[in-house]
Design a protein around this motif. Structure first.
Motif, short mmCIF file in Angstrom:
data_model
loop_
_atom_site.label_atom_id
_atom_site.label_comp_id
_atom_site.label_asym_id
_atom_site.label_seq_id
_atom_site.Cartn_x
_atom_site.Cartn_y
_atom_site.Cartn_z
N GLY A 112 0.80 -1.22 0.00
CA GLY A 112 0.00 0.00 0.00
C GLY A 112 0.83 1.27 0.00
O GLY A 112 0.53 2.23 -0.71
N GLY A 113 1.91 1.30 0.80
CA GLY A 113 2.76 2.48 0.83
C GLY A 113 3.40 2.76 -0.51
O GLY A 113 3.54 3.92 -0.92
N ARG A 114 3.78 1.73 -1.23
CA ARG A 114 4.37 1.92 -2.56
C ARG A 114 3.33 2.48 -3.53
O ARG A 114 3.64 3.35 -4.35
CB ARG A 114 4.92 0.61 -3.07
N LEU A 115 2.11 2.00 -3.40
CA LEU A 115 1.03 2.50 -4.24
C LEU A 115 0.82 4.00 -4.02
O LEU A 115 0.73 4.78 -4.97
CB LEU A 115 -0.25 1.72 -3.93
N LEU A 116 0.80 4.41 -2.75
CA LEU A 116 0.57 5.83 -2.42
C LEU A 116 1.79 6.71 -2.72
O LEU A 116 1.64 7.82 -3.21
CB LEU A 116 0.20 5.97 -0.94
N ASP A 117 2.98 6.20 -2.40
CA ASP A 117 4.18 7.04 -2.47
C ASP A 117 4.90 7.02 -3.82
O ASP A 117 5.64 7.95 -4.13
CB ASP A 117 5.17 6.61 -1.39
N PHE A 125 -2.34 12.28 -13.76
CA PHE A 125 -3.68 12.75 -13.39
C PHE A 125 -3.88 12.46 -11.90
O PHE A 125 -3.22 11.60 -11.33
CB PHE A 125 -4.77 12.06 -14.22
N ALA A 126 -4.77 13.22 -11.27
CA ALA A 126 -5.06 13.02 -9.85
C ALA A 126 -5.80 11.70 -9.66
O ALA A 126 -6.74 11.40 -10.38
CB ALA A 126 -5.90 14.17 -9.32
N CYS A 127 -5.34 10.92 -8.70
CA CYS A 127 -5.92 9.61 -8.48
C CYS A 127 -5.78 9.23 -7.01
O CYS A 127 -4.76 9.51 -6.39
CB CYS A 127 -5.20 8.58 -9.36
N GLY A 128 -6.82 8.62 -6.46
CA GLY A 128 -6.78 8.12 -5.10
C GLY A 128 -6.84 6.60 -5.12
O GLY A 128 -6.82 5.98 -6.18
N VAL A 129 -6.95 6.01 -3.94
CA VAL A 129 -7.05 4.56 -3.81
C VAL A 129 -8.32 4.23 -3.04
O VAL A 129 -8.58 4.82 -1.98
CB VAL A 129 -5.83 3.96 -3.08
N GLY A 146 -0.65 14.36 3.42
CA GLY A 146 -0.74 13.47 4.57
C GLY A 146 -1.03 12.04 4.16
O GLY A 146 -0.81 11.12 4.94
N ILE A 147 -1.53 11.85 2.95
CA ILE A 147 -1.78 10.50 2.44
C ILE A 147 -0.82 10.19 1.30
O ILE A 147 -0.23 9.13 1.26
CB ILE A 147 -3.25 10.34 1.99
N VAL A 148 -0.66 11.14 0.39
CA VAL A 148 0.27 10.99 -0.73
C VAL A 148 1.31 12.09 -0.62
O VAL A 148 1.10 13.08 0.10
CB VAL A 148 -0.46 11.05 -2.09
N PRO A 149 2.41 11.98 -1.33
CA PRO A 149 3.40 13.07 -1.32
C PRO A 149 2.78 14.39 -1.78
O PRO A 149 1.86 14.39 -2.61
CB PRO A 149 4.48 12.58 -2.31
N ASP A 150 3.26 15.50 -1.24
CA ASP A 150 2.69 16.81 -1.58
C ASP A 150 2.64 17.06 -3.08
O ASP A 150 1.71 17.70 -3.57
CB ASP A 150 3.49 17.93 -0.90
#
Length: 160
Positions: A112-117, A125-129, A146-150
């Motif tokens: 999960g951290g690799r996915l976010l970071d 494009f902007a994308c969440g999980v 706070g969830i993804v890099p700035d």
């Protein structure tokens, strides 16, 4: 029921319990809500959200692949969301909910951290999980500071 309605219901129930515990009565003869005595659960909710995020960052998740071999996304609320699953059962539940249980759902395992970071910042494009989007324990991790890099956050450096 939306968040605001759910929050209002929970707050009213907590106020009623607090009123019963203090023995106060309201205009209707029932317990008077002691709203001032009910703690606002923001710190507890924040702690729970941080714990959920920390758990996601450390766990391996399954991310389905699209027909081109890329990570499968769904659009919702003006954003794309990478759908991730805690296990094959959660992925199967999602396939059933989409009425696509009869097709193959190839996937890739990612931390999960690799996915976010790493993955989200690499997208153009902007994308969440969305974790377990078809289950009772579904959670979203939006692309915010706070969830993804700035640099990948819609409210971060790149957005300014």
């Amino acid at each position: 029921m939306g968040f605001d309605e759910e929050w209002g219901r929970l707050r009213a129930e907590a106020a009623e319990r607090a009123g019963r515990a203090s023995g106060a009565t309201g205009a209707t003869g029932g317990p008077a809500p002691a709203v001032a005595d009910v703690p606002v659960p923001v710190p507890a909710a924040r702690d729970a959200a941080h714990a959920r995020l920390a758990d996601f960052r450390s766990r391996a998740v399954l991310v389905p692949l699209d027909e081109r071999g890329g990570l499968w996304t769904a659009a919702l609320g003006g954003l794309d969301w990478i759908c991730a699953f805690s296990g094959e059962e959660a992925l199967a539940r999602f396939a059933v909910a989409r009425d696509e249980a009869d097709r193959a759902w190839p996937y890739r395992r990612l931390i999960g951290g690799r996915l976010l970071d790493e993955v989200l910042p690499a997208l153009d494009f902007a994308c969440g999980v969305a974790l377990n989007p078809a289950g009772p324990d579904g959670t979203v991790f939006p692309p915010v500071r706070g969830i993804v890099p700035d640099t990948a956050a819609i409210d971060g450096e790149a957005a300014a």
